[in-house]
Design a protein around this motif. Sequence first.
Motif, mmCIF file in Angstrom:
data_model
loop_
_atom_site.group_PDB
_atom_site.id
_atom_site.type_symbol
_atom_site.label_atom_id
_atom_site.label_comp_id
_atom_site.label_asym_id
_atom_site.label_seq_id
_atom_site.Cartn_x
_atom_site.Cartn_y
_atom_site.Cartn_z
ATOM 1 N N GLY A 93 32.823 57.093 15.737
ATOM 2 C CA GLY A 93 33.980 57.535 16.276
ATOM 3 C C GLY A 93 34.017 59.064 15.715
ATOM 4 N N SER A 118 42.895 55.237 16.097
ATOM 5 C CA SER A 118 42.953 56.695 16.271
ATOM 6 C C SER A 118 44.195 57.007 15.670
ATOM 7 N N GLU A 156 39.400 59.437 15.336
ATOM 8 C CA GLU A 156 39.523 59.082 16.847
ATOM 9 C C GLU A 156 38.523 58.126 16.902
ATOM 10 N N ASN A 157 39.329 56.894 17.480
ATOM 11 C CA ASN A 157 38.197 56.062 17.786
ATOM 12 C C ASN A 157 37.465 55.420 16.813
#
Lengths: 593, 266
Positions: free
Chosen positions: B53, B20, B4-5
């Motif tokens: 992240g 992501s 994610e991110n």
Amino acid sequence: MKRFLKLFYLEMMINIRTLIYYILIMPLIFYTFFSIKDGLGDITASAYVVQILIVGTMIVGYQICTREEKDECKGILLISKCRMEMVNARALAAIVFNVIFSLIVLLVIVIFYCVGVKEKWLINEVIMYWFIYFFLVAIISTLIGQIIGNIINSKLSYLLIIFISVAIGALGKEFLELFGTTLHISLFKKISGYISVGQYDAFEKINYLYGLEIESKRLFHRLLYIALLVIILKIVMCIKQKCNVSECIKQIAVSGIVCIIAFMLFSNPTFCRKTGHMEEEGKYLTKSVDMCVDVRKKLNVSVKEQIEILEDTNLIEMTLYHNLKVSSIVGEKENIDYEQNGDFITVKFNKVAKKGEVKTINIEYSGLSSQYFFAGEKATYLPGNFAWIPVPGKKMVFKEGPGFVVLNQIENNEVDYTVKYKSYHKVFSNLNYENGVLKGKSKCGVTLISGNMEEDKINGVHIYFTLNNKIRYKNLASKILDIYDKCEEILQLKCDTINNIYVVPTDNNVFGRYGAKTMILDDTIITGAFEVAEGEDDYLLNEILVAILSKQNFGDLDSEAQNDILEQFTIAVKEQDREKIESVISKYDIEVK
Amino acid sequence: MKIENITKKYGKKTVLDNISFCFENGIYGILGPNGAGKTTLMKCIIGLEKYDGKIEGIKKEDIGYLPQKFSMFRQLTVKEAMIYICMMKGADENSIDDILKKVNLLEEKEKKIKKLSGGMLRRLGIAQAVVGNPKILIVDEPTVGLDPKERIRFRNLLAQISNDRIVLISSHIVEDIESIANNIIIMSEGKFKTSGSLGEVLSLLKGKVGQLQVDKNEVSKYSEKIVTDVNYQGSKAVIHLVGDELPKCELIEPSLEDAYFYLCKE
């Protein structure tokens, strides 16, 4: 543990199969050969061997530590869950592998011993020297190499390695002094004494602070060095491997415990010896000594002393060399408290002992020897005036002279000795051998010397000699007796007739002024002056004079005065000129008994 | 495994830009030009690089990794190297022979690593990566430097060992990804440009790929931005075109190479 051992094995295999490391062997063998070609005793001059070992093992340690990057497998190893075990196994394998290089030096030494004169006492000394000077130094430099490898991974590291290895090696002191002077940084000069492992100066900084027992101090110094380096290595390893704090503490704690165990097993630090300079006479006289001495492993003594109290007291002081640890002191009819502090033992009776009272005390002690005087399974060298048997009062075991340290010539009243001994070798003594025990009276304690020795009798004088003196002992002994007679005549000595001469290896300085190797104890002469004495009668005369004068206040004079006295005495003896002797005696206020 | 991110910067340069994605069992082929951020992404997943992240659903020990440049300690034999890896991963060394058999290195197990060929070394790389039966296998540029025969062999090997695990293969060689991966991710400038099965990726290019026969002298009239291939036939040339606005031409079925060209063009 199984995993660790397996990783250790594989790391060792990598090390063993890395052929380039073996380049180190050639210069090691070459310089070891040249340092001992004239005899094993010259191993102490092996600065090149030590320097090569330090540089070589440091580079090998560094390369082992940075091998992952070189072999392009860092990525896959970094993500493995047992990485810390691998890093530890690698560190240990590097140490073990580098120790093999020091074993090669030992191998050359042993080969020399086997093909040359098999002098057991010498091989013992040389192995001890090897252990401290090569074995432990190889470990130290490997650890430094690994620390560098964990911090820097660049070709420039090799420059740093060369710098550090020279700084701690045989050239270190001069190098750091030069470096510090050039850069106007006095710190380098200051630390050189502490970090050096490649050279040794007994009177330099940390060594001097530790005291006289050079070997045990050096051992302690090296072990302390290793312990510190292991801890530093652990810290840098944990930082590099990104261990969390608890893992880091765990690693350091484990290595700390290992170091403490190693200390307990191997070190015998005796740096606490601080006898001071004041001497005190004892409050008692030793009447008789009945003792059992076991020198089969180390010195184990059980002694029963009859003492006569000289003044009313409940405390008496005695002197016993501090490396001999007292395990018990008991009285015949009473409890006795005691405290051993350095070279002194304070014995406390539970009630005041009256002047003239005769007491019996039993003392048991054992311990390792000093570098100079020792007892063990292969050889024993315990001169009578070395405080290996308790003597009354507070005496300095060794005395500091101007720039050197010598055995203090402690004399007793005449004591009746009975000595039972256990030894693997025939023991020679100043006492008479009767029915399996040594018996006799002596003012200079009990001398026990054994090892690779033989005896002979010339004109009623017993000569005891080590086998390396087999060819020269007769000539040497008769010269010594001749010179002694001359000295006796011109100095008007009233000494005992010499009945025993020991021709045994002795370190410089120990018995008298700088360089002297001869000592007179009652009717016994002990000399180590056989290496240069042949054909040098003046040298031998000098030795005898020093031995005679060392019993006087000669040792307290400065070196200029000592040289002057010796020169005048030598001329006087040679020219049979008593007047010269008188003038020197009056000039320096010395007396010749 | 869910990422994610993920953002990674080297100084001011953004190498991974807010990526992501959710990975499930299967072979993922990450296709992208050099400098797209493929290796950096893999290193972030493995934990060799720090990043901003979140990566969820994996542990370090669940990962098998074959880096772009792989070797082992050259002084060890193949078997010893495998034992070493087993010890490092805390895996059972009894599985070594099976793994070596799979990668066709059983007969070479007593051979020193320094004596292995490039292809053998890559196979050893795969063998070490699958030690401990990892849930995620990450293979970075696996066929670089291999001859065509070894490449085919290596692709087949990857296909064999990919059951019941996530396999991430990065490459800039389209053919490799096309033949192995059942999920394709095209990556450029630190971003995932598209992802999906081959059909899904190719459907993006519907009506955007064509070919045109022109005079040899006219080839230069067409922008390099849309021409992916020119095939000269005498005085004529057949040009292969990919783009949003094509000149009048014959539309044809797109290939993965077309998708790579279309999505990764500057």
